[in-house]
Design an enzyme around this catalytic site. Structure first.
Site, PDB file in Angstrom:
ATOM      1  N   ASP A  11      -4.943  36.917  74.725  1.00 21.88           N
ATOM      2  CA  ASP A  11      -6.149  37.477  74.103  1.00 21.88           C
ATOM      3  C   ASP A  11      -6.947  36.357  73.417  1.00 21.88           C
ATOM      4  O   ASP A  11      -7.156  36.391  72.213  1.00 21.88           O
ATOM      5  CB  ASP A  11      -5.775  38.583  73.079  1.00 21.88           C
ATOM      6  CG  ASP A  11      -4.966  38.054  71.900  1.00 21.88           C
ATOM      7  OD1 ASP A  11      -4.281  36.999  72.049  1.00 21.88           O
ATOM      8  OD2 ASP A  11      -5.010  38.663  70.814  1.00 21.88           O
ATOM      9  N   HIS A 240       0.670  29.215  66.825  1.00 26.43           N
ATOM     10  CA  HIS A 240       1.626  30.211  67.307  1.00 26.43           C
ATOM     11  C   HIS A 240       1.851  30.216  68.829  1.00 26.43           C
ATOM     12  O   HIS A 240       2.965  30.008  69.313  1.00 26.43           O
ATOM     13  CB  HIS A 240       1.149  31.622  66.929  1.00 26.43           C
ATOM     14  CG  HIS A 240       0.789  31.830  65.504  1.00 26.43           C
ATOM     15  ND1 HIS A 240       1.725  31.949  64.511  1.00 26.43           N
ATOM     16  CD2 HIS A 240      -0.420  31.966  64.886  1.00 26.43           C
ATOM     17  CE1 HIS A 240       1.123  32.160  63.349  1.00 26.43           C
ATOM     18  NE2 HIS A 240      -0.170  32.173  63.555  1.00 26.43           N
TER      19      HIS A 240
HETATM   20  C1  BDR Z   1      -0.895  35.889  66.780  1.00 30.06           C
HETATM   21  O1  BDR Z   1      -2.041  36.639  66.387  1.00 30.06           O
HETATM   22  C2  BDR Z   1      -3.190  36.122  66.977  1.00 30.06           C
HETATM   23  O2  BDR Z   1      -4.252  36.105  66.060  1.00 30.06           O
HETATM   24  C3  BDR Z   1      -2.836  34.763  67.508  1.00 30.06           C
HETATM   25  O3  BDR Z   1      -3.574  34.454  68.668  1.00 30.06           O
HETATM   26  C4  BDR Z   1      -1.364  34.866  67.782  1.00 30.06           C
HETATM   27  O4  BDR Z   1      -1.129  35.341  69.083  1.00 30.06           O
HETATM   28  C5  BDR Z   1      -0.235  35.323  65.554  1.00 30.06           C
HETATM   29  O5  BDR Z   1       0.166  36.350  64.698  1.00 30.06           O
HETATM   30 CA    CA Z   2      -2.854  35.436  70.755  1.00 28.47          CA
END
Ligand code: BDR
Ligand code: CA
Length: 311
Positions: A11, A240
């Site tokens: 996403d 992340h």
């Molecule tokens: C996740 O939330 C999204 O905002 C980032 O892309 C990542 O996948 C981290 O909590």
């Molecule tokens: Ca993400």
């Protein structure tokens, strides 16, 4: 060595964009397609962002499939506070030529998995809606998934509520379906991704690679690290999502512990929490390999190598 077959569901999202850069550029991986879901922003935005990133990287041949624009049960949540209005604020991209495929992401997942020899890893770094929907529509695909590797969840605190991490909170019912699919699953949660903080010296190091990918990385981190500081006070943004792809490139990168994991579906204060039985209190069988540690130095080496794969 045979390439590892991969479907990447995302996403984008700044950290998804870095993960996509790794996935699309690594000779060890065969990227069968990129499926996109609403999450950090609306589906229109996240699909456009995936296309922008691949076009920028010169990987326009990688197919992009738009998927679910809403979670299965709950109302939609987005993460505009971190990723901005477009979901990828910061970089300025040239006009977009690349278009997504006509086929829906869920149909693609079903088609690609059924046609496979059961050797496809599905990596998700957004809400797990597309994969869950595919599992519901055609349960036969479960046997074809070699492993699910997700960025999501936490053994301790969340990052959107005290209990829940964004990707799980954004579609807890979908996560539940994936976690109970019976397939091997690796959960890469905040416990490790909050250890890979992209400090200014890391951005400077990556800038020295001076490739189109590293220039994108610098622009992405300019926005991402600023909002992470505003929201969480971190001096460097936690990168992340790339931990998922990096863990495929180096299986020793993360240390995992098998444990029983259940998603809180109560719609109460802990909705979307990944209840991880780290100490085996419940005496229940392990259902997921949960990442509990990461070799931080090795992670940044993998990122740098990935950025240097481009001109
Ligand atoms: C996740 O939330 C999204 O905002 C980032 O892309 C990542 O996948 C981290 O909590
Ligand atoms: Ca993400």
């Amino acid at each position: 060595m045979a390439k590892r077959k991969l479907i990447y569901d995302c996403d984008p999202g700044h950290d998804d964009a870095v993960a996509l850069t790794l996935a699309a550029g690594s000779p060890e991986l065969e990227l069968l397609g990129v499926t996109v879901v609403a999450g950090n922003q609306t589906l229109d935005n996240t699909v456009r962002n995936a296309c922008h990133v691949l076009q920028w990287l010169g990987r326009e041949e990688v197919t992009v499939y738009g998927g679910c624009g809403r979670p299965m049960v709950r109302d939609r949540v987005t993460a505009g506070d971190i990723h901005g209005k477009t979901g990828l604020d910061g970089p300025v991209f040239p006009p977009l030529r690349k278009t997504p495929e006509q086929e829906h992401a869920v149909s693609f997942l079903i088609r690609a998995l059924l046609a496979s020899d059961g050797d496809v890893v599905v990596v998700t770094s957004g809400p797990m809606t597309n994969l869950a929907m595919a599992l519901r529509m055609n349960p036969e695909i479960a046997g074809k998934i070699q492993r699910i590797v997700l960025m999501g969840g936490s053994c301790t605190n969340g990052n959107v509520t005290p209990a829940a991490e964004f990707n799980i909170l954004a579609d807890p019912e979908a996560a539940h379906i994936c976690f109970t699919s019976g397939r091997p699953i690796t959960m890469i949660g905040l416990d490790v991704t909050r250890k890979v903080l992209c400090y200014p010296e890391i951005v400077e190091r990556m800038a020295r690679a001076d490739t189109r990918a590293s220039r994108l990385f610098v622009d992405l981190m300019g926005h991402f690290c600023k909002t992470q500081k505003e929201v969480f006070g971190w001096e460097g943004g936690p990168l992340h999502d790339p931990v998922t792809i990096a863990s495929l490139l180096d299986p020793a990168l993360v240390t995992v512990k098998p444990m029983n994991v259940r998603i809180d579906l109560s719609h109460g204060d802990s909705y979307g929490r990944t209840n991880c039985d780290c100490f085996g209190y419940l005496g229940l069988p392990a259902t997921a390999d949960v990442a509990v540690d990461i070799d931080v130095g090795r992670f940044w080496d993998i990122i740098e190598t990935g950025l240097r794969r481009y001109d």
